[in-house]
Design a protein around this motif. Sequence first.
Motif, PDB file in Angstrom:
ATOM      1  N   ASN A   1      71.225  25.589  34.488  1.00 49.13           N
ATOM      2  CA  ASN A   1      72.123  26.709  34.795  1.00 49.13           C
ATOM      3  C   ASN A   1      72.594  26.692  36.246  1.00 49.13           C
ATOM      4  O   ASN A   1      73.564  27.363  36.583  1.00 49.13           O
ATOM      5  CB  ASN A   1      71.461  28.036  34.416  1.00 49.13           C
ATOM      6  CG  ASN A   1      71.494  28.239  32.899  1.00 49.13           C
ATOM      7  OD1 ASN A   1      72.498  27.914  32.243  1.00 49.13           O
ATOM      8  ND2 ASN A   1      70.397  28.731  32.340  1.00 49.13           N
ATOM      9  N   ASN A   2      71.915  25.923  37.085  1.00 51.70           N
ATOM     10  CA  ASN A   2      72.381  25.731  38.456  1.00 51.70           C
ATOM     11  C   ASN A   2      73.404  24.612  38.594  1.00 51.70           C
ATOM     12  O   ASN A   2      73.938  24.389  39.675  1.00 51.70           O
ATOM     13  CB  ASN A   2      71.192  25.448  39.388  1.00 51.70           C
ATOM     14  CG  ASN A   2      70.422  26.725  39.667  1.00 51.70           C
ATOM     15  OD1 ASN A   2      70.979  27.823  39.584  1.00 51.70           O
ATOM     16  ND2 ASN A   2      69.138  26.583  39.980  1.00 51.70           N
ATOM     17  N   CYS A   3      73.631  23.875  37.510  1.00 52.15           N
ATOM     18  CA  CYS A   3      74.663  22.827  37.552  1.00 52.15           C
ATOM     19  C   CYS A   3      76.025  23.486  37.379  1.00 52.15           C
ATOM     20  O   CYS A   3      76.168  24.442  36.611  1.00 52.15           O
ATOM     21  CB  CYS A   3      74.477  21.827  36.410  1.00 52.15           C
ATOM     22  SG  CYS A   3      73.023  20.782  36.546  1.00 52.15           S
ATOM     23  N   ARG A   4      77.001  22.924  38.049  1.00 49.68           N
ATOM     24  CA  ARG A   4      78.366  23.343  37.792  1.00 49.68           C
ATOM     25  C   ARG A   4      78.699  22.981  36.344  1.00 49.68           C
ATOM     26  O   ARG A   4      78.300  21.925  35.866  1.00 49.68           O
ATOM     27  CB  ARG A   4      79.324  22.562  38.698  1.00 49.68           C
ATOM     28  CG  ARG A   4      79.716  23.289  39.968  1.00 49.68           C
ATOM     29  CD  ARG A   4      80.752  22.466  40.732  1.00 49.68           C
ATOM     30  NE  ARG A   4      80.328  21.071  40.844  1.00 49.68           N
ATOM     31  CZ  ARG A   4      81.116  20.023  40.591  1.00 49.68           C
ATOM     32  NH1 ARG A   4      82.370  20.212  40.204  1.00 49.68           N
ATOM     33  NH2 ARG A   4      80.674  18.788  40.750  1.00 49.68           N
ATOM     34  N   ASN A   5      79.429  23.815  35.657  1.00 48.42           N
ATOM     35  CA  ASN A   5      79.954  23.481  34.324  1.00 48.42           C
ATOM     36  C   ASN A   5      78.890  23.234  33.262  1.00 48.42           C
ATOM     37  O   ASN A   5      79.116  22.476  32.314  1.00 48.42           O
ATOM     38  CB  ASN A   5      80.865  22.245  34.397  1.00 48.42           C
ATOM     39  CG  ASN A   5      82.051  22.491  35.304  1.00 48.42           C
ATOM     40  OD1 ASN A   5      82.592  23.596  35.342  1.00 48.42           O
ATOM     41  ND2 ASN A   5      82.439  21.472  36.060  1.00 48.42           N
TER      42      ASN A   5
ATOM     43  N   GLN B   1      78.149  15.006  37.477  1.00 40.70           N
ATOM     44  CA  GLN B   1      78.939  16.144  37.004  1.00 40.70           C
ATOM     45  C   GLN B   1      80.413  15.803  37.091  1.00 40.70           C
ATOM     46  O   GLN B   1      80.857  15.235  38.053  1.00 40.70           O
ATOM     47  CB  GLN B   1      78.629  17.365  37.873  1.00 40.70           C
ATOM     48  CG  GLN B   1      77.301  17.987  37.519  1.00 40.70           C
ATOM     49  CD  GLN B   1      77.328  18.645  36.172  1.00 40.70           C
ATOM     50  OE1 GLN B   1      78.225  19.418  35.897  1.00 40.70           O
ATOM     51  NE2 GLN B   1      76.399  18.319  35.325  1.00 40.70           N
TER      52      GLN B   1
ATOM     53  N   PRO C   1      85.285  18.618  31.995  1.00 38.08           N
ATOM     54  CA  PRO C   1      86.672  18.799  32.438  1.00 38.08           C
ATOM     55  C   PRO C   1      87.622  17.948  31.590  1.00 38.08           C
ATOM     56  O   PRO C   1      87.208  16.903  31.058  1.00 38.08           O
ATOM     57  CB  PRO C   1      86.653  18.324  33.893  1.00 38.08           C
ATOM     58  CG  PRO C   1      85.435  17.466  34.022  1.00 38.08           C
ATOM     59  CD  PRO C   1      84.461  17.935  32.996  1.00 38.08           C
TER      60      PRO C   1
ATOM     61  N   GLN D   1      72.399  17.106  38.251  1.00 37.40           N
ATOM     62  CA  GLN D   1      73.440  17.800  39.014  1.00 37.40           C
ATOM     63  C   GLN D   1      74.446  16.827  39.605  1.00 37.40           C
ATOM     64  O   GLN D   1      75.627  17.139  39.733  1.00 37.40           O
ATOM     65  CB  GLN D   1      72.792  18.662  40.108  1.00 37.40           C
ATOM     66  CG  GLN D   1      72.190  19.949  39.533  1.00 37.40           C
ATOM     67  CD  GLN D   1      71.290  20.674  40.508  1.00 37.40           C
ATOM     68  OE1 GLN D   1      71.359  20.449  41.708  1.00 37.40           O
ATOM     69  NE2 GLN D   1      70.439  21.540  39.988  1.00 37.40           N
ATOM     70  N   LYS D   2      73.940  15.625  39.930  1.00 38.61           N
ATOM     71  CA  LYS D   2      74.832  14.635  40.544  1.00 38.61           C
ATOM     72  C   LYS D   2      75.913  14.165  39.574  1.00 38.61           C
ATOM     73  O   LYS D   2      77.053  13.966  39.955  1.00 38.61           O
ATOM     74  CB  LYS D   2      73.997  13.413  40.961  1.00 38.61           C
ATOM     75  CG  LYS D   2      73.491  13.477  42.401  1.00 38.61           C
ATOM     76  CD  LYS D   2      73.096  12.070  42.831  1.00 38.61           C
ATOM     77  CE  LYS D   2      71.835  12.108  43.648  1.00 38.61           C
ATOM     78  NZ  LYS D   2      71.126  10.830  43.611  1.00 38.61           N
TER      79      LYS D   2
ATOM     80  N   ARG E   1      80.396  21.813  30.002  1.00 37.05           N
ATOM     81  CA  ARG E   1      81.831  22.160  30.016  1.00 37.05           C
ATOM     82  C   ARG E   1      82.574  21.005  30.662  1.00 37.05           C
ATOM     83  O   ARG E   1      82.834  21.000  31.871  1.00 37.05           O
ATOM     84  CB  ARG E   1      82.025  23.466  30.773  1.00 37.05           C
ATOM     85  CG  ARG E   1      81.257  24.597  30.090  1.00 37.05           C
ATOM     86  CD  ARG E   1      81.961  25.933  30.164  1.00 37.05           C
ATOM     87  NE  ARG E   1      81.356  26.865  29.213  1.00 37.05           N
ATOM     88  CZ  ARG E   1      80.823  28.037  29.551  1.00 37.05           C
ATOM     89  NH1 ARG E   1      80.822  28.435  30.802  1.00 37.05           N
ATOM     90  NH2 ARG E   1      80.309  28.827  28.619  1.00 37.05           N
TER      91      ARG E   1
END
Lengths: 465, 465
Positions: free
Chosen positions: B375-379, B465, B398, B462-463, B396
């Motif tokens: 949940n701390n990851c973007r998207n 992404q 892009p 996280q990287k 999510r």
Amino acid sequence: MSPKALDYESINEKVKKVQYAVRGELYLRASELQKEGKKIIFTNVGNPHALGQKPLSFPRQVVALCQAPFLLDDPNVGLIFPADAIAKAKHYLSLTSGGLGAYSDSRGIPGVRKEVAEFIKRRDGYPSDPELIFLTDGASKGVQQILNTIIRGEGDGVLVPVPQYPLYSATIALFGGSLIPYYLEETENWGLNVNNLSQAVTQARYKGIAVRAMVIINPGNPTGQCLSEANLRQILRFCFQENLVLLGDEVYQQNIYQDERPFISAKKVLMDMGPPISREVQLVSFHTVSKGYWGECGQRGGYFEMTNIPPKTVDEIYKVASISLSPNVPAQILMGLMVNPPKPGDISYEQFIRESKGILESLRRRARLMTDGFNNCRNVVCNFTEGAMYSFPQLRLPPRAIEAAKKDGKVPDVFYCLKLLEATGISTVPGSGFGQKEGVFHLRTTILPAEEDMPEIMVQFQKVQ
Amino acid sequence: MSPKALDYESINEKVKKVQYAVRGELYLRASELQKEGKKIIFTNVGNPHALGQKPLSFPRQVVALCQAPFLLDDPNVGLIFPADAIAKAKHYLSLTSGGLGAYSDSRGIPGVRKEVAEFIKRRDGYPSDPELIFLTDGASKGVQQILNTIIRGEGDGVLVPVPQYPLYSATIALFGGSLIPYYLEETENWGLNVNNLSQAVTQARYKGIAVRAMVIINPGNPTGQCLSEANLRQILRFCFQENLVLLGDEVYQQNIYQDERPFISAKKVLMDMGPPISREVQLVSFHTVSKGYWGECGQRGGYFEMTNIPPKTVDEIYKVASISLSPNVPAQILMGLMVNPPKPGDISYEQFIRESKGILESLRRRARLMTDGFNNCRNVVCNFTEGAMYSFPQLRLPPRAIEAAKKDGKVPDVFYCLKLLEATGISTVPGSGFGQKEGVFHLRTTILPAEEDMPEIMVQFQKVQ
């Protein structure tokens, strides 16, 4: 209310069609009698440890240590485990990725498959590819997987020897294929006559069945014969001509009780024949830890080796194996130990040889005792058990007995085996469970009861005549 | 020459249709990379020991002694095995007929099935009949056997949650049935909405499919949710109304990471509901030694319990089980130990509790670490893992990433997971392998990497992404 999905009338009809006499009516009745307190001698299934055979010490030491890896660092471990068992346990644990509790690759541990390939190479003199060897939970699971890959529907036929081990008939029924019987010749020591094969194929094709595969059981179950090299060549040539996959059930390859005809694998004969046959015939060979002098039935370990199977099909078989994640890992290690036993000079070598020779020589004596015992019975004739673990005597039932069976609504050999069970506690399997020619009756018994009990057992057989 | 039976173009089409992403493209690529020397973290399958979880000592001591029964008479055995492990080994060996090397009854050792029945009774407060409990080589084999009994052809449908563990889709494809998906609600913490069920059944019937059974996975795989008692009542009522067999995959019943909603078995809720439902709904519940704090995946042990299944059907299931002779015996004993662990006062009790609590509490922390990390990851959005062993975050992606995937001819989440694998060595399974709503993408990872590695793993996620 309409029937539910698991009500008997509404379940899969193929499930209902399955027959498996080895654990059928006779076994169920024997289990009942046992519950009631009667002493039962279970000779219905080749299950040596159930009849008192002791496990080989060395492999059990190794697997025990693999189960308890924390012992490997215990300063006292050497007091109860020999050093070579400790070393082997470390070896096998190093081949796993996480010990016995981790799923392996769905084909089995790569390092063990390599050991199997080396064993096959030593046995046959031809290279074997670990990528074409899959470890399984016993040979039966492998046979089921290959038949599932071959059988598309009832138009697909598989040639199966009669008498046969009912794994084949049961599995073919379950997958909805057609069993095409070919008869073994009892008067020729259960030999395989290629003319019978051709006839069986012709008849099946006439019925519109595509014959796609052929099963051989060598050494034979329930019939005990060993196939000669010449016979194997004929079979392979036949498979080549008729475009059949050969399934070689070779689980009894260590169980040989005569010197004239050693076990020869279908793979070796295929390779000996050279191209085009050696490059064309698709062969799947099966082996197990359950038989031989190991008899580790309850551990459920086996393998199959594929020859001339295209990579795309191997991938499909791999994919389906992966649904069950992996075969059980302890038995994979037992398989490694079976194909790579102690060597001369190893601490445990002498004991291992003593134990395994002891079992095999006793089996050889029991094969003889049992065959002779049956042939001394009135109205029984019995071929010598050249290999495997069974005796399959023919019962010349008197018309009176056949009449009585009919009255009771039973197949005559079922009737006989039930009578034998009730009178003596010996739990056998009627010949009709394996298939036999019309009007001829047999029973199958293992040769596994303890040697010292054998004379008394044969007396019991002689009584129920 | 016409194709041979094991040429790809001529094998059973049902085999080809099977998909099993847990060991699919991603896993195969990860295995390749590992061979090339790359460090791979296999989070594709719930295989705790492969990621460093240690086996519980006591059960392994017992099974080790059962493998080496000759040690039981060794005067030194007490130096490395505790007395209660020795006593338990003797107990389990006395339940077998010939030790671990002998086939058991095809349903499993009667004495172990009795212990399972007692466990179920303690858990649910209702009697359980050992005759209706079958031991299996892992839960998967049991699921396969029950589906094989239910599915007669492609007109037979089975309701399966989506996302689902692909054992179900793969097995239904292999047996030629129809999978009827019902969608779990991601925005409601993967809850099961009974309206979705009704819709799914209506649509299937409209297509002429006889819906015969329904699968629930509780706690959920890959979704991690725990079903509430109210929800289970709705499901059972639905099965009653629609005349469906309920298959309850409850293999994660020990893996609960929140206190609000303890695991409740389908059997208990069914019995609580009373007649007519408690007497009518056919239920088969599955359990295993592979999950919980045991994680003994490689041993392949499981059981299923049947409720309201008529005896004649039970006999048929027994018959088919007997073709494979017996589930492996060592894992049957592990199952006995799992349902009947050390008790207060036993020598090994404290250690057993310490070890099992340690594992379970760490899993609970890892469930939290992983959910928060995602949940701390973007998207990325991710429901909390209430139970089981997985995190199933929504990606999510892009439009650019979706475009790139399309260009590469890959499903976008497969493309993403491959990228993740190449960049970080983390081997996950794309959401498309479990099913998901159109245009929504996920991945499944286990929560099993070692706790100390978890922060670094989340940084890696996280990287990419």
